[in-house]
Design an enzyme around this catalytic site. Structure first.
Site, PDB file in Angstrom:
ATOM      1  N   LYS A 131      15.950  13.708 -22.187  1.00 17.76           N
ATOM      2  CA  LYS A 131      15.933  14.501 -20.950  1.00 17.76           C
ATOM      3  C   LYS A 131      15.069  13.810 -19.900  1.00 17.76           C
ATOM      4  O   LYS A 131      13.870  13.639 -20.106  1.00 17.76           O
ATOM      5  CB  LYS A 131      15.364  15.897 -21.194  1.00 17.76           C
ATOM      6  CG  LYS A 131      15.503  16.778 -19.937  1.00 17.76           C
ATOM      7  CD  LYS A 131      14.609  17.983 -19.946  1.00 17.76           C
ATOM      8  CE  LYS A 131      13.241  17.736 -19.381  1.00 17.76           C
ATOM      9  NZ  LYS A 131      13.201  17.547 -17.920  1.00 17.76           N
TER      10      LYS A 131
ATOM     11  N   GLU B 154       2.586  10.056 -24.849  1.00 17.26           N
ATOM     12  CA  GLU B 154       1.924   9.161 -23.899  1.00 17.26           C
ATOM     13  C   GLU B 154       1.633  10.015 -22.687  1.00 17.26           C
ATOM     14  O   GLU B 154       2.543  10.391 -21.960  1.00 17.26           O
ATOM     15  CB  GLU B 154       2.838   7.969 -23.592  1.00 17.26           C
ATOM     16  CG  GLU B 154       2.097   6.775 -23.060  1.00 17.26           C
ATOM     17  CD  GLU B 154       2.156   6.711 -21.563  1.00 17.26           C
ATOM     18  OE1 GLU B 154       1.273   7.334 -20.926  1.00 17.26           O
ATOM     19  OE2 GLU B 154       3.073   6.080 -21.030  1.00 17.26           O
TER      20      GLU B 154
ATOM     21  N   CYS C 129       0.375   6.601 -14.980  1.00 19.53           N
ATOM     22  CA  CYS C 129      -0.563   7.251 -15.895  1.00 19.53           C
ATOM     23  C   CYS C 129      -1.750   6.340 -16.202  1.00 19.53           C
ATOM     24  O   CYS C 129      -2.833   6.810 -16.504  1.00 19.53           O
ATOM     25  CB  CYS C 129       0.148   7.665 -17.175  1.00 19.53           C
ATOM     26  SG  CYS C 129       1.263   6.407 -17.778  1.00 19.53           S
TER      27      CYS C 129
ATOM     28  N   GLU D  42      -6.893  14.007 -13.365  1.00 19.32           N
ATOM     29  CA  GLU D  42      -5.897  13.032 -12.966  1.00 19.32           C
ATOM     30  C   GLU D  42      -5.232  13.508 -11.673  1.00 19.32           C
ATOM     31  O   GLU D  42      -4.699  14.612 -11.608  1.00 19.32           O
ATOM     32  CB  GLU D  42      -4.844  12.889 -14.072  1.00 19.32           C
ATOM     33  CG  GLU D  42      -3.836  11.798 -13.782  1.00 19.32           C
ATOM     34  CD  GLU D  42      -2.838  11.619 -14.918  1.00 19.32           C
ATOM     35  OE1 GLU D  42      -2.457  12.620 -15.536  1.00 19.32           O
ATOM     36  OE2 GLU D  42      -2.434  10.469 -15.167  1.00 19.32           O
TER      37      GLU D  42
END
Lengths: 314, 502
Positions: B207, B281, B315, B412
């Site tokens: 997906k 991850e 990331c 983040e």
């Protein structure tokens, strides 16, 4: 004693100016090549590059006649219809300076640059080198392209290198000075950065540092150009002294020249996008610039033999 | 005679009555627009890709995919429901046996074919990726698409050499795997997930993120062109609830997820007590550490690449700059000058360095965190570049005077926002770098090799880059420590996560 040994001096100089990472430099300059210069920006860049050319002939077989024809080309690179500026200077050996002066006259805006100081090796007594500089200036040179003492540099005798440059500055009098580092003989980016500062600390605003003589295997590259303009920027911001830059040798195409100009635009800014502060030492570059300018005007490429002094064909 | 003692002063000399020297980055030589003109060959509507065919969702529902650069609709994407996810898993389960039995060299042929077909259509895919995600064409052209092809090439090479993956052990596929990928590198993350799974002999239900499904569905065209057996790869599209259906389905033997730490935690909870394997991850808040002996100009280049690459939607972005106090002012000044020549704007322009933020929601999150940074007292700097009127754009942003307790040093941001902190000693640098819930990546800038080796063992991060940043290679495993996840992608280690050893 360690503190007095040449290698200690080398470390001190390198500590003061900081290191250069070769991989990082190559990555930075690769990005300049991806800039896409189109339309008006391309025209402006090409014309500016023409105005920055030091049209050069440095051959053993140079004659007054050859120099005279070079000077004509410097004054009028192509048919008046193309609206091309004059180049910045002609660059010749000292013995040819008076012939160039006769051919160019005065008040044309095109400068006469002369290599001196036992170009390209510099391996002559300092007295001889200084005498050569004075003779070239007396014959009418506006600019002197000197070579640094690479032997002394690599031996760690920086004071000698710098003192000799200072002596040439004095011998130049009113003439502007371009200090050739001969980057291929210095080999590393660290050395190029250190040598740039050695020179800049004793030359005057409006003087230049220059990559190479064009007489060795490796000449101007985007990488060593970047190391030197980074040094010029750091020196300017620290002292307010604006030094010019001249990459020489190996820049043959208009595309290369535009990429070098992008490096200048993004590192030193608008104030260096002028032939007062940036030059190309080249001979075949001019015709490719003209060819591209003609193409921008007509939409089609012309054969090389439509441009003067070009013998190539298809 | 001048001597060497005459050193360059560290700061600009003060000259009475005259301003300190500064460079002019003005409009003397502006670049004309240079838009990439290749045709992305988009369809007005994309269906689900199940069992080798494009099929309409059973609900009949579609959602819009927006170009973040101008907020215009690009295409309609099918919204998968539970029944569609069922169908996808059924197709994958049916294909799993024959695909696993296929000799490795035959699977390799398919993977090589996928890689080459992607290369053939590289420009088309680059433009589609830029339109859909907002990243500069320069990056999709020079990084995303070539790197995606490289992953297929690399794993194609592994497919017939699996016996060397774990010497002395037999390697078998897991079966069916479910994969959910993020919106920051849609095509590249797809390659990271598909290539090792297929090479090891698994079949896949994947997906893509709801804002960036287009290159995934264009890749389905390549899968058909390559003649991959039906059901080996299936794509279901939609938002979080479709992802949940993919993750919670009973069929897959393994779930691989790349995305936010919050969702990663949800998945881990959901999978607790099942026998599904899991690799995650997740987020990062990487420290990019610059020592006083570093090559500063190249470090600045690496800092810029570290945080402004892909608008900071990375990331492993170097979002915390830890700079040695002796060079802090110099680095900040150099950074500001470098920002002056970054071009923010139309992602399709070949000269654009920073494109559009991926979605309105992400833009809002960046704005909120930047506002938090300002209200908590960090000093903000943004260059005065003009932004396009339409579309989701954010200026490259520097925050100096940040401390470890600021939100912008802990959370983040996933945007072009750099938090700058300082340190005094190596110990302090390591302590600050590791003082985070994340541990995906880190950067070290120094001229001293021994320090690099020391820090690469002391930094709790999956990747430590030395005198460079954001470098990727299919042969190099990538993954995190702590809340940045577990499992590796790329290299031998990444492939092992898609195999069972017997």
């Amino acid at each position: 004693m360690l503190a007095k040994s040449p290698s200690a001096a080398l470390r001190r100089l390198f500590d003061a100016v900081g290191p250069v990472d070769a991989v990082g430099i190559e990555e930075r300059v690769a990005k300049y090549g991806t800039r896409s210069i189109k339309k008006h920006a391309k025209l402006w860049g090409l014309k500016t590059a023409v105005s920055m050319v030091d049209l050069t002939t440095l051959e053993g077989k140079d004659t007054p006649g050859k120099v005279a024809s070079l000077c004509r080309k410097a004054l009028q690179p192509h048919d008046a219809g193309l609206d091309v500026p004059r180049v910045a200077a002609v660059c010749v050996y000292p013995a040819m300076v008076r012939h160039a002066r006769r051919a160019l006259g005065t008040g044309t805006g095109v400068k006469i640059a002369s290599v001196a100081t036992a170009f390209p090796s510099g391996q002559a007594p300092l007295k001889t080198r200084l005498a050569e500089v004075r003779a070239a200036v007396a014959d009418g040179a506006d600019e002197i392209d000197m070579v640094i003492n690479r032997g002394a540099f690599l031996a760690g005798e920086f004071a000698t290198v710098q003192d000799e440059i200072a002596a040439v500055v004095e011998a130049c009098g009113p003439a502007a000075l371009k200090v050739i580092l001969e980057v291929s003989e210095l080999e590393t980016y660290d050395n190029i950065r250190a040598a740039s500062f050695l020179a800049m600390q004793v030359i005057r605003p409006g003087d230049f540092i220059k990559t190479s003589t064009g007489k060795t295997s490796l000449n101007a590259t985007l990488g060593n150009n970047q190391v030197m303009i980074d040094a010029i920027r750091d020196h300017y911001l620290a002292t307010g002294v604006a030094v010019g830059m001249k990459p020489a040798g190996g820049i043959r195409t208009a595309k290369q020249a535009l990429t070098f100009l992008v490096a200048v635009k993004e590192t030193l800014g608008d104030a260096w996008l002028t032939n007062m502060r940036y030059r190309f030492g080249a001979s075949s570059l001019l015709n490719d610039l003209l060819r591209q300018l003609a193409k921008e005007k007509s939409g089609a490429y012309q054969a090389p033999y439509y441009f003067s002094e070009a013998a190539e064909s298809y | 005679m001048p001597t060497l003692a005459k050193k360059t002063p560290a700061r600009p000399v003060s000259r009475p009555g005259r301003p300190a020297p500064e460079l002019i980055f003005g409009d003397l030589w502006p670049f004309d627009p240079a838009p990439e003109t290749a045709d992305p060959k988009l369809q007005p509507r994309y269906d689900l890709f199940i069992g080798g065919r494009f099929v309409a969702p059973q609900s009949g529902k579609y959602f819009d995919s927006i170009n973040p650069a101008n907020e215009k609709k690009l295409a309609e994407i099918a919204l998968a429901g539970p029944a569609d996810v069922d169908a996808a898993y059924a197709a994958a389960a049916k294909a799993a046996g024959p695909w696993a039995k296929l000799p490795g060299r035959e699977r390799a042929k398919y993977l090589f074919r996928l890689a080459r077909l992607l290369q053939d259509r590289a420009r088309e895919f680059a433009v589609a990726e830029t339109l859909d995600g907002g990243k500069p064409i320069k990056e999709s052209r020079d990084f995303d698409v070539p790197m995606a092809a490289a992953h297929f090439f690399y794993h194609a090479g592994w497919a017939d050499k699996l016996e060397y993956l774990a010497p002395g052990r037999r390697v078998a596929p897991l079966g069916v795997v479910g994969q959910v990928i993020p919106w920051n590198f849609p095509l590249l993350m797809l390659a990271w997930k598909l290539a090792p799974a297929l090479a090891a002999g698994n079949t896949v239900v994947l997906k893509p993120a709801e804002t960036t499904s287009i290159t995934c569905l264009k890749f389905a065209e390549i899968i058909r062109e390559a003649g991959l057996p039906p059901g080996v790869v299936n794509f279901v599209t939609g938002a979080g609830e479709v992802g949940a259906a993919v993750v919670n389905h009973p069929v897959p033997a393994k779930i691989a997820f790349t995305g936010s730490t919050d969702v990663g935690k949800l998945i881990m909870r959901a999978l607790a007590g099942t026998d599904k394997k899991l690799t995650l991850e997740l987020g990062g808040k990487a420290a990019n550490i610059v020592f006083d002996d570093a090559p500063l100009d190249q470090a600045v280049e690496g800092i810029v690449n570290g945080i402004f690459f892909n608008q900071g939607h990375v990331c492993c972005a170097g979002s915390r700059l830890l700079v040695h106090e002796p060079v802090a002012d110099a680095v900040l000044a150099k950074l500001k000058r470098r920002l002056a020549v970054l071009k923010v704007g139309d992602p399709l322009d070949k000269n654009t360095d920073i494109g559009a933020i991926n979605s309105a929601a992400q833009l809002q999150r960046i704005r909120d965190l930047v506002a938090a940074g300002e209200s908590e007292g960090a000093e903000l700097y943004q260059p005065a570049c003009r932004l396009p009127d339409k579309g989701y754009y954010f200026r490259p942003t520097l925050f100096s005077g940040v401390t470890m307790s600021h939100r912008i040093a802990r959370e983040e941001i996933f945007g072009p926002v750099l938090s700058i902190l300082t340190f005094r000693t190596v110990e302090e640098a390591v302590e600050k770098a590791n003082n985070t819930a994340y541990g995906l990546s880190a950067g070290v800038w120094t001229d001293k090799g021994s320090r690099i080796l020391k820090l690469s063992t002391e930094l709790k991060a999956g990747v430590v880059w030395a005198n460079t940043y954001n470098k990727f290679d299919p042969t190099s495993p990538f993954g995190g420590y702590k809340e940045s996840g577990f499992g590796r992608e790329g290299g031998r280690q990444g492939l092992l996560d898609y195999a069972q050893l017997t």
